[in-house]
Design a protein around this motif. Structure first.
Motif, PDB file in Angstrom:
ATOM      1  N   ASP A  49       0.827  -1.246   0.198  1.00 43.47           N
ATOM      2  CA  ASP A  49       0.035   0.006  -0.016  1.00 43.47           C
ATOM      3  C   ASP A  49       0.887   1.156   0.010  1.00 43.47           C
ATOM      4  O   ASP A  49       0.686   2.231  -0.697  1.00 43.47           O
ATOM      5  CB  ASP A  49      -0.997  -0.024   1.278  1.00 43.47           C
ATOM      6  N   SER A  53       1.791   4.207  -3.014  1.00 42.07           N
ATOM      7  CA  SER A  53       1.954   5.472  -2.862  1.00 42.07           C
ATOM      8  C   SER A  53       2.847   6.296  -3.217  1.00 42.07           C
ATOM      9  O   SER A  53       3.009   7.505  -4.065  1.00 42.07           O
ATOM     10  CB  SER A  53       1.522   5.836  -1.185  1.00 42.07           C
ATOM     11  N   ILE A 179      -2.017  16.793  -6.985  1.00 44.10           N
ATOM     12  CA  ILE A 179      -2.699  16.654  -5.512  1.00 44.10           C
ATOM     13  C   ILE A 179      -3.986  16.887  -5.674  1.00 44.10           C
ATOM     14  O   ILE A 179      -4.830  16.184  -5.052  1.00 44.10           O
ATOM     15  CB  ILE A 179      -1.895  17.716  -4.458  1.00 44.10           C
ATOM     16  N   LYS A 182      -5.843  13.798  -7.524  1.00 43.53           N
ATOM     17  CA  LYS A 182      -5.911  12.601  -6.574  1.00 43.53           C
ATOM     18  C   LYS A 182      -6.816  12.740  -5.491  1.00 43.53           C
ATOM     19  O   LYS A 182      -7.387  11.778  -4.904  1.00 43.53           O
ATOM     20  CB  LYS A 182      -4.506  12.320  -5.979  1.00 43.53           C
ATOM     21  N   SER A 183      -6.848  14.045  -4.820  1.00 45.03           N
ATOM     22  CA  SER A 183      -7.662  14.192  -3.536  1.00 45.03           C
ATOM     23  C   SER A 183      -9.032  14.483  -3.812  1.00 45.03           C
ATOM     24  O   SER A 183      -9.878  14.349  -2.836  1.00 45.03           O
ATOM     25  CB  SER A 183      -6.940  15.050  -2.576  1.00 45.03           C
ATOM     26  N   ARG A 225      -5.701  -0.094  -6.197  1.00 41.09           N
ATOM     27  CA  ARG A 225      -4.777  -0.852  -5.557  1.00 41.09           C
ATOM     28  C   ARG A 225      -5.661  -1.852  -4.458  1.00 41.09           C
ATOM     29  O   ARG A 225      -5.200  -2.771  -3.987  1.00 41.09           O
ATOM     30  CB  ARG A 225      -4.131   0.008  -4.487  1.00 41.09           C
TER      31      ARG A 225
ATOM     32  N   ARG B  44      -9.230  16.034   8.489  1.00 39.79           N
ATOM     33  CA  ARG B  44      -8.938  15.120   7.349  1.00 39.79           C
ATOM     34  C   ARG B  44      -8.427  15.814   6.019  1.00 39.79           C
ATOM     35  O   ARG B  44      -7.618  15.014   5.213  1.00 39.79           O
ATOM     36  CB  ARG B  44     -10.422  14.380   6.948  1.00 39.79           C
ATOM     37  N   PRO B  45      -8.993  16.854   5.543  1.00 44.38           N
ATOM     38  CA  PRO B  45      -8.612  17.329   4.231  1.00 44.38           C
ATOM     39  C   PRO B  45      -6.911  17.534   4.285  1.00 44.38           C
ATOM     40  O   PRO B  45      -6.305  17.432   3.512  1.00 44.38           O
ATOM     41  CB  PRO B  45      -9.100  18.665   4.016  1.00 44.38           C
ATOM     42  N   ILE B  48      -5.059  14.656   4.042  1.00 45.28           N
ATOM     43  CA  ILE B  48      -4.966  14.021   2.759  1.00 45.28           C
ATOM     44  C   ILE B  48      -4.056  15.054   1.880  1.00 45.28           C
ATOM     45  O   ILE B  48      -3.166  14.317   1.097  1.00 45.28           O
ATOM     46  CB  ILE B  48      -6.396  14.264   1.987  1.00 45.28           C
ATOM     47  N   GLY B  49      -4.068  16.289   2.018  1.00 44.52           N
ATOM     48  CA  GLY B  49      -3.002  16.997   1.500  1.00 44.52           C
ATOM     49  C   GLY B  49      -1.555  16.775   1.634  1.00 44.52           C
ATOM     50  O   GLY B  49      -0.670  16.589   0.808  1.00 44.52           O
ATOM     51  N   ALA B  51      -0.671  13.948   2.529  1.00 47.19           N
ATOM     52  CA  ALA B  51      -0.152  12.818   1.785  1.00 47.19           C
ATOM     53  C   ALA B  51       0.022  12.833   0.543  1.00 47.19           C
ATOM     54  O   ALA B  51      -0.414  11.975  -0.299  1.00 47.19           O
ATOM     55  CB  ALA B  51      -1.104  11.710   2.341  1.00 47.19           C
ATOM     56  N   PHE B  52       0.075  14.001  -0.070  1.00 46.19           N
ATOM     57  CA  PHE B  52       0.127  14.187  -1.570  1.00 46.19           C
ATOM     58  C   PHE B  52      -1.207  13.805  -2.181  1.00 46.19           C
ATOM     59  O   PHE B  52      -1.183  13.265  -3.513  1.00 46.19           O
ATOM     60  CB  PHE B  52       1.143  13.426  -2.410  1.00 46.19           C
ATOM     61  N   GLY B  53      -2.244  14.110  -1.473  1.00 46.00           N
ATOM     62  CA  GLY B  53      -3.712  13.788  -2.170  1.00 46.00           C
ATOM     63  C   GLY B  53      -4.066  12.195  -1.929  1.00 46.00           C
ATOM     64  O   GLY B  53      -5.122  11.958  -2.773  1.00 46.00           O
ATOM     65  N   ASP B  54      -3.081  11.250  -1.393  1.00 45.36           N
ATOM     66  CA  ASP B  54      -3.274  10.115  -1.370  1.00 45.36           C
ATOM     67  C   ASP B  54      -4.139   9.712  -0.233  1.00 45.36           C
ATOM     68  O   ASP B  54      -3.344   9.783   0.749  1.00 45.36           O
ATOM     69  CB  ASP B  54      -2.007   9.433  -1.721  1.00 45.36           C
ATOM     70  N   SER B  55      -5.275   9.085  -0.198  1.00 48.44           N
ATOM     71  CA  SER B  55      -5.731   8.809   1.023  1.00 48.44           C
ATOM     72  C   SER B  55      -5.316   7.603   1.523  1.00 48.44           C
ATOM     73  O   SER B  55      -5.559   7.343   2.838  1.00 48.44           O
ATOM     74  CB  SER B  55      -7.620   8.877   0.782  1.00 48.44           C
ATOM     75  N   ASN B  56      -5.015   6.592   0.831  1.00 51.82           N
ATOM     76  CA  ASN B  56      -4.172   5.524   1.337  1.00 51.82           C
ATOM     77  C   ASN B  56      -3.331   5.598   2.214  1.00 51.82           C
ATOM     78  O   ASN B  56      -2.933   5.156   3.282  1.00 51.82           O
ATOM     79  CB  ASN B  56      -3.981   4.463   0.308  1.00 51.82           C
ATOM     80  N   LEU B  57      -2.147   6.770   1.580  1.00 53.23           N
ATOM     81  CA  LEU B  57      -1.252   6.857   2.415  1.00 53.23           C
ATOM     82  C   LEU B  57      -1.333   7.807   3.427  1.00 53.23           C
ATOM     83  O   LEU B  57      -0.604   7.601   4.728  1.00 53.23           O
ATOM     84  CB  LEU B  57      -0.144   7.755   1.376  1.00 53.23           C
ATOM     85  N   PHE B  61      -0.233   6.464   7.155  1.00 54.70           N
ATOM     86  CA  PHE B  61       0.503   7.553   8.449  1.00 54.70           C
ATOM     87  C   PHE B  61      -0.268   7.636   9.675  1.00 54.70           C
ATOM     88  O   PHE B  61       0.274   7.466  10.517  1.00 54.70           O
ATOM     89  CB  PHE B  61       0.569   9.011   7.684  1.00 54.70           C
TER      90      PHE B  61
END
Lengths: 267, 277
Positions: A49, A53, A179, A182-183, A225, B44-45, B48-49, B51-57, B61
């Motif tokens: 995972d 990323s 960003i 993706k977000s 994923r 939360r936003p 996400i920011g 984590a480079f926009g990656d919610s899984n990352l 974390f």
């Protein structure tokens, strides 16, 4: 056009910043492997995972630096004038650069994916987790989604480079675009779930997010994923629709880039 | 030229000496209090920011943060933050296995049942192949809410989603048992003993508190006995020795009624049965 692609490939590999990002990518795959050891129940899943990323971040940065090396710097140093003095249409130049980045990015994606595959395999150590990850077709499908994601960012950066007068603009706006794209999915989900009970926020941002989807594509739709991590099925229609959306967005951006680049005054 | 070289050398030497002296003094300075864990949960936003926009990352974390937090010294407010962090993980990636497992092991026992149930519900829906989120959700409902009927229904609903036939049968059996018998304290006690110190069961909670106070008294007695032996170069033979030395205020009173004893090494110990009078 083939000559342009060949020269672009060489120039793309020579760039110091690109080499630095690639090195960082190797380190990040190593870091992904280590994060697996923190997981008490699913080391392979966590390693994979985090690896996905990191892989995405690396690919996005690589394509942005390649755009910087192959387009922005050429315009800045005016070396582009030598290329354009040949009897070659400007749209062909843009396409050649895009295919160069696509080729370089594909090679990088395959190398990093191979490393990540190995890292995920090793992350298990002696522990057999109850629900194993899928390192077969679903793994490579996820890599394909991440590759397409990064190519959309590349097409956007290329478009910005065609109109930008400052060299940092394609890089900065490309990062921001990556960003945002993706977000977007997470933001929509957050607002739809009620934004932690903030009604004002929901009311204000819901229409905005709905509209933004037509400008910035929802890149989280290209993230498959879950199929590799949890071995869950993904409807084929989702994969086809999301991929088609991505490919058509790239085509649209390339068309816009060619149009802008044709009108651009280089002197 | 020579003067310039000498001046430069002197300057470098002087600066080095000053730096070393300062470094020595800085090393001796007391350090500020280390920031306690689980003080804040970012919106939360922002997560996400970051984590480079990656919610899984972002999920990984936050899960890592929850995983490495030292729960032993956390207070109620910090557990509330931990619950928030774990709820965020669950929102970013509801299928996160570590997250639901840590949540059920810690949160309901520390007054964060609601968060724990939310996390487990999300995990149950997103992990149809995994029987455990439903099982933990039902156990929490059974034990903390004392609601055997709802717990039974959770198991019945979940069993229809479970792909493994054996797990399906086991869940249905448990559901039937709970449905028939209702809430029984002996089952709850087993869960409490197995999983945590704090309980929603008033009787067991009282029992644990008494046990804790008994152990605390023992600790005090052992400390007093150690002080006595250091001070007098002699082992204490009875609690009267400690009382007469002023090391304890009164003779120890065991709430369980078993009492305490000083062993042949002069160390106070617990008695687990009543001594013959």
């Amino acid at each position: 056009m083939n000559a342009l692609i060949a020269s672009g490939l060489i120039a793309g590999l020579r760039g110091r910043s690109v080499q630095a990002v690639a090195f960082l990518g190797f380190l990040l795959v190593g870091a992904a492997y280590l994060t697996g050891s923190f997981s008490p129940r699913q080391p392979q899943t966590v390693a994979l995972d985090v690896g996905f990323s990191f892989l995405r971040i690396t690919l996005v940065f690589l394509v942005l630096f390649w755009t910087q090396e192959l387009i922005t710097k050429e315009i800045e140093r005016k070396t582009i004038l030598f290329t354009l003095s040949y009897p070659i249409a400007r749209w062909k130049y843009i396409l050649a650069r895009f295919f160069t980045i696509a080729g370089l990015n594909l090679c990088s994606a395959l190398v990093f994916a191979g490393l990540l595959w190995g890292a995920a395999l090793l992350a298990a150590n002696d522990y057999q987790q109850q629900f194993p990850v899928n390192l077969g077709l679903k793994f490579w499908l996820t890599i394909g989604g991440l590759y397409l994601d990064s190519m959309i960012v590349a097409a956007f950066a290329l478009w910005v480079a065609s109109i930008s007068t400052t060299s940092i603009m394609p890089l900065a706006s490309g990062i921001l675009f990556a960003i945002c794209g993706k977000s977007l999915g997470a933001a929509i989900a957050y607002i739809e779930a009620g934004a932690d009970g903030d009604a004002v926020l929901t009311q204000r941002f819901q229409p905005l997010l709905s509209s933004i989807q037509y400008i910035v594509p929802d890149l989280s739709r290209l993230d498959w994923r879950f199929a590799a991590l949890y071995n869950t099925p993904i409807p084929h229609s989702s994969i086809i629709m999301a991929s088609a959306m991505g490919i058509f967005y790239i085509m649209l951006l390339l068309l816009l880039t060619s149009m802008m680049f044709r009108r651009r005054e280089m002197f | 030229m020579l003067i310039q070289k000498i001046t430069t050398s002197l300057l470098v030497t002087a600066l080095t000496v000053i730096y070393v002296l300062l470094a020595i003094n800085v090393q001796r300075l007391p350090r500020g209090k280390i920031i306690e864990e689980m003080q804040i949960a970012l919106p939360r936003p922002i997560q996400i920011g970051l984590a480079f926009g990656d919610s899984n990352l972002a999920a990984n974390f936050a899960a890592l943060r929850a995983l490495v937090a030292n729960n032993f010294n956390m207070n109620a407010a910090q557990f509330a933050v931990l619950a928030r962090v774990q709820e965020d993980v669950s929102a970013f990636n509801p299928a996160h296995e570590d997250n639901y497992y840590i949540a059920t092991a810690i949160l309901p026992w520390e007054g964060q049942l609601k968060s724990s149930q939310i996390i487990l519900q999300r995990a149950r829906i997103s992990r149809p192949y995994d029987y455990q989120p439903a099982l933990y959700e039902a156990i929490n409902t059974y034990h903390f809410m004392k609601d055997a009927a709802t717990a039974s229904n959770i198991l019945i609903t979940a069993s229809s989603q479970i792909t493994d036939a054996n797990n399906q049968i086991a869940m249905l059996n448990l559901a039937a048992r709970w449905s028939e018998k209702g809430y029984t304290p002996d089952t709850a006690e087993k869960i409490v003993i197995a999983m945590a110190k704090q309980s929603n069961n008033p009787e067991f909670k009282k029992y644990l508190l008494i046990r804790a106070s008994r152990l605390k008294t023992l600790q005090k007695l052992q400390h007093a006995a150690l002080t006595y032996s250091v001070k007098n170069k002699l082992k204490a033979k009875s609690f009267n020795d400690l009382l007469q030395s002023g090391l304890i205020e009164s003779l120890p009173n065991d709430p369980f009624g078993f009492g305490y004893i000083i062993d042949h090494n002069g160390v106070p110990q617990l008695l687990n049965k009543k001594s013959p009078s």
